[in-house]
Design an enzyme around this catalytic site. Structure first.
Site, PDB file in Angstrom:
ATOM      1  N   HIS A   1      45.758   5.054  36.147  1.00 44.94           N
ATOM      2  CA  HIS A   1      46.915   4.185  36.312  1.00 44.94           C
ATOM      3  C   HIS A   1      46.507   2.714  36.226  1.00 44.94           C
ATOM      4  O   HIS A   1      47.273   1.879  35.759  1.00 44.94           O
ATOM      5  CB  HIS A   1      47.588   4.465  37.651  1.00 44.94           C
ATOM      6  CG  HIS A   1      48.252   5.801  37.714  1.00 44.94           C
ATOM      7  ND1 HIS A   1      49.628   5.967  37.728  1.00 44.94           N
ATOM      8  CD2 HIS A   1      47.733   7.054  37.740  1.00 44.94           C
ATOM      9  CE1 HIS A   1      49.916   7.253  37.772  1.00 44.94           C
ATOM     10  NE2 HIS A   1      48.780   7.935  37.792  1.00 44.94           N
TER      11      HIS A   1
ATOM     12  N   ASP B   1      53.619   0.053  39.416  1.00 51.10           N
ATOM     13  CA  ASP B   1      53.593   1.448  38.983  1.00 51.10           C
ATOM     14  C   ASP B   1      54.807   2.150  39.585  1.00 51.10           C
ATOM     15  O   ASP B   1      55.042   2.080  40.794  1.00 51.10           O
ATOM     16  CB  ASP B   1      52.299   2.102  39.453  1.00 51.10           C
ATOM     17  CG  ASP B   1      52.014   3.430  38.784  1.00 51.10           C
ATOM     18  OD1 ASP B   1      52.939   4.253  38.667  1.00 51.10           O
ATOM     19  OD2 ASP B   1      50.857   3.642  38.384  1.00 51.10           O
TER      20      ASP B   1
ATOM     21  N   SER C   1      44.454   9.748  27.715  1.00 48.49           N
ATOM     22  CA  SER C   1      43.623  10.390  26.690  1.00 48.49           C
ATOM     23  C   SER C   1      44.431  10.710  25.450  1.00 48.49           C
ATOM     24  O   SER C   1      43.952  10.575  24.326  1.00 48.49           O
ATOM     25  CB  SER C   1      42.990  11.666  27.249  1.00 48.49           C
ATOM     26  OG  SER C   1      42.024  11.368  28.227  1.00 48.49           O
TER      27      SER C   1
END
Length: 478
Positions: free
Chosen positions: A38, A132, A372
């Site tokens: 994050h 976030d 990823s």
């Protein structure tokens, strides 16, 4: 904006310029959920904001701050800390995730408020908090102090679309229908929903985090998302009907995209120590497109049976491979197979970005974490999707069936991906015509990602629009 967060007057601005001090269009606090996956994308966004004249202060919990303050990841971004109640060990020091959340949700708002009060007395008080979305209480604190708030989705819009429908109870839990049709998404069967839903009750703490991020999101001034328009076009088109959503991704280092940020070749801060030299040196004498890279992120733990099946599958494929296995996990690989991995390199942690861009790489066997996945898309690397839990399940569906940049390694009834499946997937990517088609698709998406972030692309425009709107809102409030 109230008096606490008013900017200094024009005379003070003139005094700064006369003293040769930097002048900023606004000051943003950037507050990620305190996990590496994050922090990284929000750090990349921070660099883009600095490029456009925004002052950025990255805010993290004390345990992370102790590591990050010594990294000197950039001279342009300041770093401050708040407490999560576990200053010595962070989330690992808590007895459970539920305990961690209860403490962080209690202590965090208080210490964030104290930080905002402290910074209010500086030359540049904060104008906006980019937080976030996993931490919705940050928005409540920001609004208390008259500060603008921008939620940031660090997971895909597709996954958040599903979580939003769960929050609104438009999807029953546990799922009971044979298939689901949600706006902008392909048909999904229950096993393609995030694991917190199709295995409802398995991780109640995490389920609460991902669903409750929508509790106050309608109060956010902006919603930013780590994706780009073409990648999730249908979902984005649906979301912008309800929210001030701006896709501003992929939030990966500039050298993978537009190359407009000088020397931005990595995220710049890591909680781990990759064995960069050994990995890259090992790749140098391998044929182009011949190596399988295997990594499951910083959080995943494979059981012993799966680790053994993975080892045999990699060996039996006959291809070179780099396998990132944390030191704590390497004991799960039986010595009888470990001794036969002559064509492989096992490392505790790998410089993933460097490996993905190396010409020797042929494919990436991944858990399908969103970072990823985006890094692979930006590198044009075919994927073997082996999701484990959470959003990875849905990401794997997009990888194999929507974007067609990879194949899925299907687990058996024991939820183990067998060696024969691993071997088959590797050979399918590296040795067949279907593999060539997947490689071509991967290159197509790579070019789209770069075009979106290049000057004038949709993500580039969205960041510019965000900064312009932020600047105008700040001016109007002063």
């Amino acid at each position: 904006m109230n008096a606490l967060c008013q900017k200094e007057n024009t005379n003070k601005e003139m005094e700064k310029k006369e003293n040769g001090e930097e002048s900023y269009v606004a000051h943003c606090l950037v507050l990620p959920y305190p996990l590496q996956g994050h922090v990284n994308p929000m750090l990349q966004l921070s660099k883009r904001l600095v490029q456009r004249g925004v002052k950025v202060t990255l805010v993290t919990v004390v345990s992370n701050w102790k590591i990050m303050r010594s990294k000197k990841f950039t001279n342009c971004i300041e770093i401050e800390s708040i407490s999560d109640g576990y200053d010595e060990g962070g989330v690992d020091a808590a007895e459970s995730l539920e305990d961690y959340m209860a403490t962080f949700w209690r202590v965090g708002p208080q210490t964030l408020g104290e930080l905002i009060q402290k910074l209010a007395g500086s030359n540049y008080p904060p104008d906006c908090v980019i937080y976030d979305a996993f931490l919705p209480w940050v928005l409540d604190v920001a609004k208390k102090f008259g500060i603008l708030g921008a939620a940031y989705f660090t997971q895909s819009c597709s996954t958040n679309n599903i979580y939003f429908h769960a929050y609104k109870k438009f999807v029953e839990l546990p799922p009971s229908k044979p298939e689901y049709f949600l706006p902008g998404l392909p048909k999904l069967v229950p096993g393609e929903l995030p694991s917190f839903m199709y295995k409802y009750g398995s991780y109640p703490g995490y389920f609460d985090v991902v669903v409750n991020q929508f509790g106050n999101i309608d109060k956010a001034d902006w919603i930013l998302a780590n994706t780009f328009y073409e990648l999730e076009k249908g979902v984005v088109d649906w979301m912008v009907k309800f929210w001030p959503l701006k896709p501003i991704g992929p939030s990966v280092p500039s050298m993978f995209l537009d190359k407009r940020l000088k020397d931005d070749e990595d995220y710049g801060v890591s909680m781990y120590n990759p064995n960069s030299e050994a990995c890259i040196k090992w790749l140098e004498d391998k044929p182009k497109g011949s190596v399988v890279y295997v990594a499951f992120g910083s959080f995943a733990n494979l059981n012993e049976e799966q680790m053994e099946e993975m080892a045999w599958g990699l060996r039996d494929s006959g291809h070179y491979f780099i396998w990132a296995v944390r030191d704590s996990e390497q004991g799960k690989i039986p010595k009888k197979v470990k001794d036969t991995l002559e064509k492989g390199l096992l490392v505790a942690w790998c410089p993933q970005l460097e490996v993905l861009k190396h010409e020797a790489l042929g494919c990436f066997l991944t858990h399908c974490g969103w970072n990823s996945t985006l890094e692979s898309v930006c590198s044009g690397v075919p994927l073997i999707a082996m999701p484990l839990w959470t959003d990875q399940i849905t990401n794997a569906k997009l990888i194999s069936d929507v974007w067609k940049v990879g194949v899925k390694a299907v687990a058996d009834e024991k939820e183990v991906v067998r060696r024969e499946t691993i071997k088959h997937c590797i050979k399918e990517i590296l040795e067949t015509e279907k593999g060539n088609e997947i490689k071509n698709n991967a290159i197509k998406w790579m070019n789209l990602a770069k075009n979106n972030f290049d000057e004038g692309g949709s993500s580039d425009k969205n960041i510019a629009e965000f900064v312009a709107e932020l600047t105008n809102r700040c001016a109007a409030l002063n």
